[in-house]
Design a protein around this motif. Sequence first.
Motif, PDB file in Angstrom:
ATOM      1  N   PRO A  99       9.227   9.330 -34.085  1.00  0.00           N
ATOM      2  CA  PRO A  99      10.294   8.331 -33.967  1.00  0.00           C
ATOM      3  C   PRO A  99      10.240   7.281 -35.055  1.00  0.00           C
ATOM      4  O   PRO A  99       9.200   7.060 -35.689  1.00  0.00           O
ATOM      5  N   THR A 100      11.360   6.627 -35.275  1.00  0.00           N
ATOM      6  CA  THR A 100      11.407   5.460 -36.156  1.00  0.00           C
ATOM      7  C   THR A 100      11.054   4.248 -35.302  1.00  0.00           C
ATOM      8  O   THR A 100      11.882   3.756 -34.545  1.00  0.00           O
ATOM      9  N   PHE A 101       9.823   3.773 -35.407  1.00  0.00           N
ATOM     10  CA  PHE A 101       9.350   2.732 -34.498  1.00  0.00           C
ATOM     11  C   PHE A 101       9.990   1.372 -34.779  1.00  0.00           C
ATOM     12  O   PHE A 101      10.102   0.555 -33.893  1.00  0.00           O
ATOM     13  N   ASN A 102      10.373   1.110 -36.007  1.00  0.00           N
ATOM     14  CA  ASN A 102      10.995  -0.178 -36.342  1.00  0.00           C
ATOM     15  C   ASN A 102      12.351   0.056 -36.991  1.00  0.00           C
ATOM     16  O   ASN A 102      12.542  -0.188 -38.187  1.00  0.00           O
ATOM     17  N   PRO A 103      13.311   0.581 -36.230  1.00  0.00           N
ATOM     18  CA  PRO A 103      14.571   0.998 -36.846  1.00  0.00           C
ATOM     19  C   PRO A 103      15.453  -0.182 -37.250  1.00  0.00           C
ATOM     20  O   PRO A 103      15.637  -1.129 -36.497  1.00  0.00           O
ATOM     21  N   LEU A 104      15.976  -0.106 -38.477  1.00  0.00           N
ATOM     22  CA  LEU A 104      17.000  -1.041 -38.939  1.00  0.00           C
ATOM     23  C   LEU A 104      17.809  -0.338 -40.015  1.00  0.00           C
ATOM     24  O   LEU A 104      17.282   0.009 -41.069  1.00  0.00           O
ATOM     25  N   ILE A 105      19.072  -0.101 -39.726  1.00  0.00           N
ATOM     26  CA  ILE A 105      19.987   0.540 -40.673  1.00  0.00           C
ATOM     27  C   ILE A 105      21.010  -0.498 -41.108  1.00  0.00           C
ATOM     28  O   ILE A 105      21.629  -1.161 -40.262  1.00  0.00           O
ATOM     29  N   SER A 106      21.191  -0.637 -42.412  1.00  0.00           N
ATOM     30  CA  SER A 106      22.099  -1.662 -42.937  1.00  0.00           C
ATOM     31  C   SER A 106      23.159  -1.041 -43.834  1.00  0.00           C
ATOM     32  O   SER A 106      22.898  -0.099 -44.578  1.00  0.00           O
ATOM     33  N   LEU A 107      24.342  -1.618 -43.756  1.00  0.00           N
ATOM     34  CA  LEU A 107      25.438  -1.311 -44.680  1.00  0.00           C
ATOM     35  C   LEU A 107      26.091  -2.637 -45.029  1.00  0.00           C
ATOM     36  O   LEU A 107      26.868  -3.189 -44.240  1.00  0.00           O
ATOM     37  N   GLY A 108      25.735  -3.170 -46.187  1.00  0.00           N
ATOM     38  CA  GLY A 108      26.221  -4.505 -46.527  1.00  0.00           C
ATOM     39  C   GLY A 108      25.661  -5.529 -45.548  1.00  0.00           C
ATOM     40  O   GLY A 108      24.455  -5.629 -45.336  1.00  0.00           O
ATOM     41  N   ASP A 109      26.582  -6.278 -44.923  1.00  0.00           N
ATOM     42  CA  ASP A 109      26.162  -7.297 -43.944  1.00  0.00           C
ATOM     43  C   ASP A 109      26.009  -6.720 -42.537  1.00  0.00           C
ATOM     44  O   ASP A 109      25.564  -7.431 -41.633  1.00  0.00           O
ATOM     45  N   ASN A 171      15.590  -2.377 -44.409  1.00  0.00           N
ATOM     46  CA  ASN A 171      15.889  -3.441 -45.374  1.00  0.00           C
ATOM     47  C   ASN A 171      15.377  -3.165 -46.787  1.00  0.00           C
ATOM     48  O   ASN A 171      15.350  -4.063 -47.624  1.00  0.00           O
ATOM     49  N   GLN A 172      14.961  -1.897 -47.063  1.00  0.00           N
ATOM     50  CA  GLN A 172      14.417  -1.652 -48.402  1.00  0.00           C
ATOM     51  C   GLN A 172      14.677  -0.242 -48.933  1.00  0.00           C
ATOM     52  O   GLN A 172      14.801  -0.060 -50.142  1.00  0.00           O
ATOM     53  N   GLN A 173      14.769   0.781 -48.069  1.00  0.00           N
ATOM     54  CA  GLN A 173      14.885   2.153 -48.542  1.00  0.00           C
ATOM     55  C   GLN A 173      16.344   2.622 -48.528  1.00  0.00           C
ATOM     56  O   GLN A 173      16.970   2.655 -47.467  1.00  0.00           O
ATOM     57  N   PRO A 174      16.913   3.007 -49.691  1.00  0.00           N
ATOM     58  CA  PRO A 174      18.280   3.559 -49.695  1.00  0.00           C
ATOM     59  C   PRO A 174      18.269   5.033 -49.282  1.00  0.00           C
ATOM     60  O   PRO A 174      17.402   5.803 -49.692  1.00  0.00           O
ATOM     61  N   HIS A 175      19.240   5.408 -48.443  1.00  0.00           N
ATOM     62  CA  HIS A 175      19.380   6.794 -48.005  1.00  0.00           C
ATOM     63  C   HIS A 175      20.851   7.197 -48.084  1.00  0.00           C
ATOM     64  O   HIS A 175      21.732   6.446 -47.641  1.00  0.00           O
TER      65      HIS A 175
END
Length: 798
Positions: A99-109, A171-175
């Motif tokens: 699992p992604t234990f600390n999930p955070l997905i961002s798109l702009g704001d 907050n750091q890895q682009p996918h």
Amino acid sequence: MIRNYIKIALRNLRKNPVYSFINIFGLASGLACFILILIFVQNELSYDRFHKNSDQLYRVIQRRPDSKGADHWAATSPALASTLKKELSEVTSATSVFPTFNPLISLGDKRFTEEGILADTNFLKIFTFPFLQGDAATALESPNSIVLTASFARKIFGEQNPIGQTLIYQNQQPHIVTGIMADVPETSHLAFSYILPALSDQYYRDCIAREPWYNNGLYTYVVLASGADTHRVEEKMRAYIDRNLADWRPEDRMAFLFQPLRDIHLKSQHLKTFPFEKGGSQRYVYLFLAIGFIVLLLACANYTNIAVARSIQRAQEVGVRKVAGARRWQLMRQFLGESVIMTLLALLLALAMVHLLLPSFSQLMERPIHIDYLSNPMLLPALLTLVVLVSLISGSYPALLMSRLKPVTILKGKNTVPASRFTLQRVLTVGQYAVSIALLAGSFIIYRQMQFVQHKELGYDREHILTIKVSDANLSQRYSTIRETLLHDPHVVAMSYSLYLPTDVITSQSMSGWEGSDGKLLPTQTTGIDYDFLDVYGIPLVAGRGFSRQFGTDTLGAPIALINESVAKALGWTPKEAIGKEFNYSDGRGQRRIVGVVKDFHFNSIHQPLGLLVLTLDQGPSGYISAKIRSENLQETIAKFERVIRNVTPYPFDYQFIDDNFNKLYKNDIRLGELFTSFTLLAVLIASLGLFGLAAYSTQQRMKEIGIRKVLGASIPGIVRLLSKDYIKLVLVGFIIAVPLAWYFMNRWLENFAYRVDLDWWIFALAGIFALMIALLTVAFQSLKAAWMNPTKSLRAE
């Protein structure tokens, strides 16, 4: 002929509205309960069956010896999947998932904290989740790719095409979005909104490069060749470990077991699993199914009881039909036809009840449960089969009884029915109340156990402790500053940082090398805490000291430890003797020195006995902030925490009180109690309806007797006692049967708890008294109605 039977059946329904209502409503209640449970059971049994090769898919689990015998883990090491594929010919394919234990997905704001998984490239080849856009075979090949579910893609991009768009992870890895798959079915034990390549995770890359057999933190799935013997495969894997990994925890005698994919949902209660897995319980499925059958049989018993009681009234009808040339099989067909019509009407009412209750039932079970007549091809045939079975169960005996009547005897006025009918009525009534009393006793015991759980002394304080999940390493690094800021607020009493909360310490490590160990290994649970953890949770020391800022040696990661009383006892030391002793720990940090012994406290549910616990002075990039706060101005205090923390991290403010985490440990037990209580009330209602109908009919048959007794001077209380005593005797017999049944089954249920209430005699007595009072009220209504009637009316009517 059939049309004539239907006419007669409908005429009887209109002629006797009270009995018709009791029969139809009783059957409908039983059917509604049974259908709801049947839908739930079908849903539970359908988990993970939508994959094309689900019968050949297995999850690999590991078994390790521990202080209680054996510990089973669903998590395995990164090296396992490739080793299985390479070494075992029976394994045709293997994949790793975590699992992604600390999930955070961002798109702009825009920021989203949906749960996702990380998987290798074989995942989408083994698991056949439908793809809507992109190629499942290549979607995870690039380390900077990401696959979204359809609903999550809409949530982020709306109606735009997501393929080729870039999202930022943590907050750091682009996918780059390389695929869109259909939403994960509700009947999947894995629940996720997106998939990231495993190679994009630094933890996974480090494990593969340096210690592939350690750091168990992911699931391993394999596809076995058709006809492969899992026991043989397990033996070959054990032989591989002995040959190649003899120095890898040899004392553990670790073994790998293969769990069928279709068993995961219902047969994983003994496993330590990841939070994203949706778990069920095979035991509860069978329990609910048994209760559904019991409630349905109670409803059928009502129909049979009342139909037999009314047999005298219809005796002349049978006599006339037999004289007119009706044969026995024709009469049986007529009465069974009436039973079918009654059951069909009850089914229509039951389906209306099901649709009305389904939202509440789904909410209680915490999963969407639907009834779909079109997409489920087995539903309509199952309902029709249920109608036939219920009709046969409830209508067969009355049909046989009525068709056996002799016309000569009936038409002479001797419209008696064989005495055996009275025996059947008594048996059915006793059975109904035996079941009702047993269920009542079970409900009382479950409620009492849950009260015991809620109020048991756990060894730590649960009052007004706010817990905040830390998912951002930046927040963890700046915790000291945050702590100093918030402690200036007079409503904040104390604060602490820990890797886990006291309610869910899940990490396991082994102690070795202590004085006198002789090469032995002691498995323990462990968590990292800071200097204030014991103060926040009010955990007392029984010897030595806690971690303190006043000691220059007490720095984060220092080779010191606290143990609980159970560890000291397991090692043969008193708490005072344990102070200053040293041991090696399997967390890779080497030797540690014991500086204090804490009083035992429950760090898991009380389903389990007090365990062995080691506390270290550690602070990881993720964990929990715990804050002891005052009850005054609670919302303002929480708002202040949110403001301070939001200034540090882009992650959402995720908080709970420790009581909420505590209640999650007993979610299944609380749900069982609520369902059990609902089924119990329904069973008592059905039994009472049947008794009401029988009492009404019995009183009606004895109206002349009651009139004569009143003329001769009988009092109203005397008549009530006369009409009630037979039914009270039946309830008492039911109580005698119910007590051992309830004691046996509830004792088995309580065996799941290491700490439990006693099965005191008064619980069963209370259930019996409660059932007796309901029976008295049910019968007394009809008895008083008959006793108050003017005797001249009943005698004139005769």
